[in-house]
Design an enzyme around this catalytic site. Structure first.
Site, mmCIF file in Angstrom:
data_model
loop_
_atom_site.group_PDB
_atom_site.id
_atom_site.type_symbol
_atom_site.label_atom_id
_atom_site.label_comp_id
_atom_site.label_asym_id
_atom_site.label_seq_id
_atom_site.Cartn_x
_atom_site.Cartn_y
_atom_site.Cartn_z
ATOM 1 N N LYS A 141 31.784 49.097 34.618
ATOM 2 C CA LYS A 141 31.860 49.008 33.138
ATOM 3 C C LYS A 141 30.468 48.548 32.616
ATOM 4 C CE LYS A 141 36.903 49.190 32.795
ATOM 5 N NZ LYS A 141 37.534 50.445 32.232
ATOM 6 N N ASP A 162 38.710 41.838 41.452
ATOM 7 C CA ASP A 162 38.347 43.237 40.692
ATOM 8 C C ASP A 162 37.886 42.626 39.461
ATOM 9 O OD1 ASP A 162 37.894 45.612 39.478
ATOM 10 O OD2 ASP A 162 39.956 46.311 40.031
ATOM 11 N N TYR A 190 45.486 47.261 37.894
ATOM 12 C CA TYR A 190 44.975 48.398 37.950
ATOM 13 C C TYR A 190 43.661 48.374 38.845
ATOM 14 C CZ TYR A 190 43.168 53.184 37.329
ATOM 15 O OH TYR A 190 42.602 54.368 37.189
HETATM 16 N N1 PMP Z 1 39.359 48.383 38.352
HETATM 17 C C1 PMP Z 1 39.840 47.808 37.043
HETATM 18 C C2 PMP Z 1 40.102 46.298 36.868
HETATM 19 C C3 PMP Z 1 39.845 48.629 35.918
HETATM 20 O O1 PMP Z 1 40.168 48.098 34.705
HETATM 21 C C4 PMP Z 1 39.350 50.070 36.255
HETATM 22 C C5 PMP Z 1 39.033 50.934 34.944
HETATM 23 N N2 PMP Z 1 39.775 50.565 34.048
HETATM 24 C C6 PMP Z 1 39.027 50.208 37.540
HETATM 25 C C7 PMP Z 1 39.105 49.273 38.543
HETATM 26 C C8 PMP Z 1 38.599 51.603 38.034
HETATM 27 O O2 PMP Z 1 37.340 52.042 37.236
HETATM 28 P P1 PMP Z 1 36.949 53.300 37.052
HETATM 29 O O3 PMP Z 1 37.478 53.743 35.771
HETATM 30 O O4 PMP Z 1 35.458 53.455 36.521
HETATM 31 O O5 PMP Z 1 37.163 54.361 38.241
#
Ligand code: PMP
Length: 427
Positions: free
Chosen positions: A269, A241, A146
């Site tokens: 985060k 990521d 994700y």
């Molecule tokens: N990349 C990863 C690995 C994530 O876990 C998330 C959100 N859980 C995102 C991108 C997207 O971040 P956001 O919800 O702050 O848009």
């Protein structure tokens, strides 16, 4: 009982009429666990409280940022001071420099970086830069990964997409989805084959170096090395990521833990300490392409927001080497205790853990990719989740999400969690 005596139900009902599914992000719906979604009004340390006054030991952890626990006084004070100085002044603020310097000092592959307001924007922007840098269009991702909800990255995504069984997403043109190549996680041969089939056409490989959105799945030996070598040989960029893993698996994130230097990295985060944030960065020659220095446009009214910067600085300043050792040992005790509790009750589970991220999979054997993870007993997880909730422990409401352990989880919280788990597995 009137609704006034049941504030949680009251909020839930009103939310259902306002927001799709009653929530502002799909992972907050409890559909996958057959329970009413909790309405949380406060958090302190390792605990959260719902609108009816019930307390829970919390493993959602704000979905990752709450590594110090909720409402840490140092973070709250820093945010208060930043707010008093003006919320959004619309020009560069010294706090942006302070946070960026801390990030680069700990994660040197981010030679230059840019703050965004979310992880989604960070990854979307990193991909745009990678395409510009390479003059190529294709992007490789892994099933169950994700990377936020930008169009091209929702293909076979994890997190809420997996939890709610949505095959990709409606509303994404074929022409865009067709630029994403999805491969199985931990399968080096499929990477080699994809690069052979599309030589010189892949702009980037984007990966959660520890998959954490189909439950936690560590990279197998040499997998990340293989990606690094393959990208370098072909001229594609490797994008880590680290929105979840950054500053959670150690000061240098997954890239330090596994000794791989990506070309670009995305963060979120933890670096915002619970405020909206994202960041992307990496090789200076690539980041030079970003406007106004270069031709790749990317911007944000609230990017580098002073409250997010202040919360991030306060958070990173409290994350010492010792913090990570403590997170490791707390999480190890929790994982081992959960395995023992399940075994004693005759339940078949596999607990995957990397640092303070863990998932209890209701299946035999540790999953190594999304297909394995999906072959878990979802009903068994849902029953376990409800028993834990009733016992005062709040887990992420999905079999495909990581549990987030924080520095506020002490021996007493772990013991309470394990006591509840023993009863939950037995029931
Ligand atoms: N990349 C990863 C690995 C994530 O876990 C998330 C959100 N859980 C995102 C991108 C997207 O971040 P956001 O919800 O702050 O848009």
């Amino acid at each position: 009982m009137t609704l006034a005596q049941r504030p949680q139900a009251d909020t839930r009902e009103r939310a259902a009429g306002l927001f799709p599914g009653g929530v502002n992000s799909p992972v907050r719906a409890f559909a996958a666990v057959g329970a009413d979604p909790v309405v949380l009004v406060s958090g302190r340390g390792a605990h959260v409280r719902d609108a009816d006054g019930h307390e829970y030991v919390d493993y959602i952890g704000g979905w990752g940022p709450a590594i110090l626990g909720h409402a840490h006084p140092a973070v709250v004070d820093a945010v208060g001071a930043a707010a008093a100085a003006g919320l959004a002044l619309g020009a560069t603020n010294p706090l942006e420099v302070e946070l960026a310097e801390r990030i680069r000092a700990r994660m040197p592959s981010l030679e230059r970086l840019r703050f965004t307001s979310s992880g989604t924007e960070a990854v979307m922007s990193a991909i745009r830069v990678a395409r510009a840098a390479t003059g190529r269009e294709l992007v490789v991702k892994f099933a169950g990964g994700y990377h936020g909800h930008s169009d091209g990255l929702l293909v076979e995504a994890g997190s809420g997409v997996a939890t709610h069984g949505i095959p990709g997403s409606a509303g994404i043109p074929e022409a865009i989805a067709g630029l994403t190549i999805v491969l199985p996680f931990n399968d080096p041969m499929s990477v080699t084959q994809a690069f052979a089939a599309h030589a010189g056409r892949i702009a980037a490989v984007v990966i959660e170096p520890v998959a954490a959105n189909i439950g936690v799945i560590p990279p197998q030996d040499r997998f990340l090395e293989h990606l690094r070598a393959t990208c370098t040989a072909d001229g594609a960029l490797l994008v880590f990521d680290e929105v979840i893993t950054g500053f959670r698996l150690g000061p240098g994130g997954a890239q330090a833990r596994y000794g791989i230097r990506p070309d670009l990295t995305t963060l979120g985060k933890v670096i915002g300490g619970g405020m909206p944030i994202g960041a992307y960065g990496g090789r200076a020659d690539v980041m030079r392409l970003v406007a106004p220095e270069g031709p790749v446009y990317q911007a944000g009214t609230l990017a580098g927001h002073p409250l997010a910067m202040a919360a991030g600085i306060a958070t990173l300043d409290l994350l010492t080497e010792e913090s990570y050792l403590r997170l490791e040992s707390t999480s190890e005790a929790l994982a081992a205790g959960l395995e023992a509790a399940a075994a004693r009750a005759g339940r078949t589970v596999a607990v995957n853990r990397v640092g303070s991220l863990l998932t209890v999979f209701f299946r035999e054997g540790r999953p190594v990719d999304a297909a394995d993870a999906y072959a878990s007993d979802r009903e068994a997880f849902a029953r376990f989740f409800r028993a834990m909730l009733a016992g005062g422990v709040l887990l992420p409401p999905s079999p495909f999400e990581a549990w987030f352990v924080s520095l506020a989880h002490e021996e007493s919280e772990i013991e309470e969690t394990l006591d509840t788990a023993r009863r939950a597995f037995a029931s």
